[in-house]
Design a protein around this motif. Sequence first.
Motif, PDB file in Angstrom:
ATOM      1  N   VAL A 277       2.237 -11.266  26.974  1.00 52.37           N
ATOM      2  CA  VAL A 277       2.213 -12.497  26.198  1.00 52.37           C
ATOM      3  C   VAL A 277       1.815 -13.649  27.095  1.00 52.37           C
ATOM      4  O   VAL A 277       2.547 -14.021  27.994  1.00 52.37           O
ATOM      5  CB  VAL A 277       3.603 -12.791  25.594  1.00 52.37           C
TER       6      VAL A 277
ATOM      7  N   LEU B  99       4.658  -9.229  18.955  1.00 50.26           N
ATOM      8  CA  LEU B  99       5.097 -10.470  19.586  1.00 50.26           C
ATOM      9  C   LEU B  99       4.206 -11.625  19.165  1.00 50.26           C
ATOM     10  O   LEU B  99       4.682 -12.735  18.901  1.00 50.26           O
ATOM     11  CB  LEU B  99       5.081 -10.323  21.111  1.00 50.26           C
ATOM     12  N   ASP B 100       2.903 -11.377  19.096  1.00 55.18           N
ATOM     13  CA  ASP B 100       1.986 -12.423  18.631  1.00 55.18           C
ATOM     14  C   ASP B 100       2.302 -12.798  17.187  1.00 55.18           C
ATOM     15  O   ASP B 100       2.334 -13.974  16.817  1.00 55.18           O
ATOM     16  CB  ASP B 100       0.530 -11.940  18.732  1.00 55.18           C
TER      17      ASP B 100
ATOM     18  N   ALA C 120       5.418 -14.901  17.011  1.00 49.28           N
ATOM     19  CA  ALA C 120       5.205 -16.268  17.485  1.00 49.28           C
ATOM     20  C   ALA C 120       4.507 -17.115  16.430  1.00 49.28           C
ATOM     21  O   ALA C 120       4.847 -18.282  16.215  1.00 49.28           O
ATOM     22  CB  ALA C 120       4.390 -16.253  18.772  1.00 49.28           C
TER      23      ALA C 120
ATOM     24  N   LEU D 174       7.249 -20.733  23.365  1.00 54.02           N
ATOM     25  CA  LEU D 174       7.584 -19.431  22.797  1.00 54.02           C
ATOM     26  C   LEU D 174       7.146 -18.299  23.725  1.00 54.02           C
ATOM     27  O   LEU D 174       7.871 -17.317  23.914  1.00 54.02           O
ATOM     28  CB  LEU D 174       6.929 -19.264  21.430  1.00 54.02           C
ATOM     29  N   ASP D 175       5.963 -18.434  24.297  1.00 52.86           N
ATOM     30  CA  ASP D 175       5.482 -17.416  25.230  1.00 52.86           C
ATOM     31  C   ASP D 175       6.435 -17.283  26.409  1.00 52.86           C
ATOM     32  O   ASP D 175       6.807 -16.179  26.813  1.00 52.86           O
ATOM     33  CB  ASP D 175       4.085 -17.783  25.741  1.00 52.86           C
TER      34      ASP D 175
ATOM     35  N   ALA E  57       9.654 -15.609  25.442  1.00 52.33           N
ATOM     36  CA  ALA E  57       9.480 -14.168  25.239  1.00 52.33           C
ATOM     37  C   ALA E  57       9.439 -13.420  26.574  1.00 52.33           C
ATOM     38  O   ALA E  57      10.082 -12.378  26.749  1.00 52.33           O
ATOM     39  CB  ALA E  57       8.198 -13.908  24.457  1.00 52.33           C
TER      40      ALA E  57
ATOM     41  N   GLY F 222      12.810 -13.439  28.187  1.00 48.37           N
ATOM     42  CA  GLY F 222      13.683 -12.487  27.505  1.00 48.37           C
ATOM     43  C   GLY F 222      13.433 -11.065  27.962  1.00 48.37           C
ATOM     44  O   GLY F 222      14.367 -10.276  28.146  1.00 48.37           O
ATOM     45  N   MET F 223      12.163 -10.704  28.147  1.00 49.03           N
ATOM     46  CA  MET F 223      11.842  -9.369  28.660  1.00 49.03           C
ATOM     47  C   MET F 223      12.433  -9.161  30.044  1.00 49.03           C
ATOM     48  O   MET F 223      12.959  -8.087  30.356  1.00 49.03           O
ATOM     49  CB  MET F 223      10.324  -9.185  28.707  1.00 49.03           C
TER      50      MET F 223
END
Length: 378
Positions: free
Chosen positions: A20, A38-39, A42, A58-59, A62, A65-66
């Motif tokens: 991402v 994921l895209d 978002a 948001l990217d 994400a 979070g990973m």
Amino acid sequence: MLRGAAVATAIVCAYGAGVVSGSGSDRHAAVAGGGSVLDEAAVKIGGRAARPVDRGALDRAAIEGMLRGLGDRWAHYYSAREYDDVEGRLTGRYSGVGLWLGREDGDSRVLVASVQPGTPAARAGVQAGDVVARVGDASVTGWDISRVAEALRGRPDETVELTVERERRTRRFHLVRTKVSGGDVTVTELPERARMIRVGAFTRGTGRQVRAAVTGRSPAGGVLLDLRGNPGGLVDEAVETASAFLADGPVVTYEPRGRPAERRAVTAPGDARTPLVVLVDAGTASAAEIVAGSLRDRDRAVIVGSRTYGKGSVQEPLRLADGSVIELTVGRYRTPSGRNLDGVGIEPDVEVSADRPAKAAERRARTVLHGLDAAMPG
């Protein structure tokens, strides 16, 4: 500037693109053409959330979070600008006040890990262990280390106010930013033909500077290698530094995930005879522990001080398509005797309580060094 002992040990950039990243318009097009879930998430969040949200935010959320899902305590995500700051610090190309920043486990506060000698922070009296409270008018509560570091950087000759807490007292420093050169190695001549070499961090060129300090006018009375408060740095520079005191043989073994172990040996014969004492403390970490561990395991030095931090892992930067960087733990290192220091650290040969003043440890180290010199034949 990274978390305390997690200063970047950049071995190689080995990855081209991430899951991402990129601009919002590119991502929207990807969804239309069958992009990842994921895209799609978002796009839906950006279009339906009660309050506007930036796609870049948001990217980042994400990716972070990973990384949290990995359970890797050293994993970190940097924007392109943030990582430029990291690289600048490791190569000596930046303007700032001369601080390494860090954190202790379980403590959200940002601490001063070490202060580079001769910099604005050093001249003003900022000390390792100070807790950063404010930069300018802004409280740093809730900030990560990268954000604090970025706030302290700036154009040369600009002023920044740093507020710290020390021993339950608040102290304010008015610092003038300057171009900071590779000055993480300082040399001080001691009585009785001895020499103290202080290494604040393993930035580019550190090993060469240490070797020059050892092989120049010989310190016949011995060398005191001060690694206190050294949060680490580049593995290559740690290997070169240890090599300055060894004739040959192993320095450290690197065990990368999914690949055979790599033994790093002495790069060129160094001074293996001059008496050597290494000063350490709880701020001695990562690449600094590689140096101390190798010299102790090879029976080359006496270690004086308090137990080191205990970081036996190596991180590698993985650059994404937009220039941002994910830093992950990619392997472990072991000392020449096969010890893994992660979570354990190095127990000194001669212990000096961490509660004692810094000068007390230095005096003890000089006494040990004098004893080693007196025991030398001839």
